[in-house]
Design a protein around this motif. Sequence first.
Motif, PDB file in Angstrom:
ATOM      1  N   SER A   1       1.035   3.965  -3.089  1.00 56.20           N
ATOM      2  CA  SER A   1       0.589   5.332  -2.846  1.00 56.20           C
ATOM      3  C   SER A   1       1.736   6.334  -2.988  1.00 56.20           C
ATOM      4  O   SER A   1       1.641   7.298  -3.737  1.00 56.20           O
TER       5      SER A   1
ATOM      6  N   SER B   1      -4.220   6.479  -6.400  1.00 57.32           N
ATOM      7  CA  SER B   1      -5.174   7.003  -5.417  1.00 57.32           C
ATOM      8  C   SER B   1      -5.620   5.874  -4.491  1.00 57.32           C
ATOM      9  O   SER B   1      -5.457   4.691  -4.805  1.00 57.32           O
ATOM     10  N   TYR B   2      -6.213   6.262  -3.356  1.00 51.76           N
ATOM     11  CA  TYR B   2      -6.710   5.242  -2.427  1.00 51.76           C
ATOM     12  C   TYR B   2      -7.728   4.338  -3.132  1.00 51.76           C
ATOM     13  O   TYR B   2      -7.770   3.139  -2.892  1.00 51.76           O
TER      14      TYR B   2
ATOM     15  N   VAL C   1      -7.125   0.447   3.235  1.00 50.91           N
ATOM     16  CA  VAL C   1      -5.982   1.097   2.574  1.00 50.91           C
ATOM     17  C   VAL C   1      -5.455   2.204   3.466  1.00 50.91           C
ATOM     18  O   VAL C   1      -4.242   2.316   3.712  1.00 50.91           O
ATOM     19  N   MET C   2      -6.369   3.023   3.983  1.00 50.42           N
ATOM     20  CA  MET C   2      -5.951   4.160   4.813  1.00 50.42           C
ATOM     21  C   MET C   2      -5.277   3.703   6.095  1.00 50.42           C
ATOM     22  O   MET C   2      -4.252   4.261   6.502  1.00 50.42           O
TER      23      MET C   2
ATOM     24  N   SER D   1      -7.406   0.451  -3.480  1.00 46.38           N
ATOM     25  CA  SER D   1      -8.488  -0.371  -2.948  1.00 46.38           C
ATOM     26  C   SER D   1      -8.960  -1.375  -4.004  1.00 46.38           C
ATOM     27  O   SER D   1      -9.152  -2.562  -3.717  1.00 46.38           O
TER      28      SER D   1
ATOM     29  N   ILE E   1     -11.495   0.982   1.154  1.00 50.35           N
ATOM     30  CA  ILE E   1     -10.628   2.165   1.228  1.00 50.35           C
ATOM     31  C   ILE E   1     -10.151   2.401   2.670  1.00 50.35           C
ATOM     32  O   ILE E   1      -9.011   2.798   2.902  1.00 50.35           O
TER      33      ILE E   1
ATOM     34  N   ASP F   1      -1.622  13.316  -0.167  1.00 51.11           N
ATOM     35  CA  ASP F   1      -1.991  12.246  -1.099  1.00 51.11           C
ATOM     36  C   ASP F   1      -3.043  12.705  -2.113  1.00 51.11           C
ATOM     37  O   ASP F   1      -3.438  11.925  -2.972  1.00 51.11           O
TER      38      ASP F   1
ATOM     39  N   VAL G   1       0.839  -1.202   0.000  1.00 48.96           N
ATOM     40  CA  VAL G   1       0.000   0.000   0.000  1.00 48.96           C
ATOM     41  C   VAL G   1       0.878   1.257   0.000  1.00 48.96           C
ATOM     42  O   VAL G   1       0.638   2.216  -0.751  1.00 48.96           O
TER      43      VAL G   1
ATOM     44  N   GLU H   1      -6.160  13.383  -1.445  1.00 50.89           N
ATOM     45  CA  GLU H   1      -7.390  12.629  -1.174  1.00 50.89           C
ATOM     46  C   GLU H   1      -8.459  13.462  -0.466  1.00 50.89           C
ATOM     47  O   GLU H   1      -9.497  12.926  -0.106  1.00 50.89           O
TER      48      GLU H   1
END
Lengths: 184, 261
Positions: free
Chosen positions: A132, A138-139, A153-154, A143, A150, B15, A128, B17
């Motif tokens: 990233s 992107s997440y 992932v975070m 994912s 998600i 990121d 991961v 996000e």
Amino acid sequence: METQQEFADRVKPHLDSLYRTALRMTGEKSSAEDLVQETFLKAFRGFGQFEPGSNFKAWLFTILTHAYINDYRKRSRSPLVTDFAEVEPEGNDETPHFSAEDVERLADRLGDQAKRALDRLPPEHRLVFVLSTFEDLSYKEISAALGVPIGTVMSRLFRARAVLRRELADFARQEGFFQEKSDR
Amino acid sequence: MKCHESKRHLDLFMDGELSVPENLKVLEHLNLCRPCAGIYEGEKALRAALCAGAGRETAPAGLAERLAGGPALEAAPLPTIGRRRRRWSSVAAAAVFLLVMLTLLFTTPAEMPKALANEISEKHIQSHEGFCGAHRDDCLCLCARCNTETVNPVGKFFQRRVPYEVCSHELKDLGYEAIGAEFWSRKELVCLTVYHNAAGNSITHGLVTTKIAMEPGPLFVCDGAERPVVMMPSGKHGMTCVFVFDSESEATRFRMARDLK
């Protein structure tokens, strides 16, 4: 022939990224090359299903991660590593922060320390983090590539970064220059 | 936004996000709070150091050839060495031109013409280099000498050349015509489209990652001065459209035409 050429043209810009990720995950150059080759072959076979307009790089990484999780790890008989970020209560949330000056000094002495710290992460967290931070997915794309929510992932990313910061802070302290500033 | 909130959002901010409003809140805080800005700078430097230390390996030279020799790709060998050399030369030329262009974009000295798009266009017409589909696969020139498409050439160019969705914009209602487009594979900037109008004004449009678009400090500097910039959500996850104008009046006209405040 047109499709084959188109495929080769599309894949070539991502060769380094795929190889880097494979290397971080397998830890061996020859295994990384095998994993990338497997990824390319699977991608070529599935190229007809690739949806134009979607992210080709993310699609390739999805295939790579599936190949790694499903095939490579089975073949290498590596034990599954428990995703401790999802089960272990977070007892110590203090995260050291570096100043830009600290990082400048750190970078001069880092050598292979960054690679070693990264390689010590559990594979799921490392993957991961690499996708990233190094590959800028992107997440949502990560994912989809890993088939996890998600939120997972975070949490993996958060944990990976916290561990890396701590390891690098320990290294910096040993080198005698880190002025600790923690954040809760 | 308070410091602890800013710190909590920092990774998501970096990121790309966060939503645009959240991004703006973090950005505003970083511009006002020196300690948090210091943490942000340190974190940015740490990521760069990690990338440099652990994320920059390149594939072995023989891997592409090995891949080309696999059973599924047997019938589709990669281009011959000669062709590949030409392609890499083309990439190198593209990189050099882009470097020149970005240098103009960020640091054009005062004596240079202010209109970036016109500058690029004039240089191209003089040298036939730069935005030129005749010489480069990843770059489209719309001058009569290079362009044969009559309908939506920019859209067709991106469809043909780019492996994922990018964007270009129709600005005829403002009197602007596209004069060139370029695909840049670097992660921060995906594509660049340049427009000009009969009055000699230019618009430079880039599709950039939101985290770059939201970076504190001036993004686009020309003639040693910050240029008016208008940002719009691109509809592509994590990406933002950035439009750079020659003057505030043109930027205002654009905002009004697009109903942007």
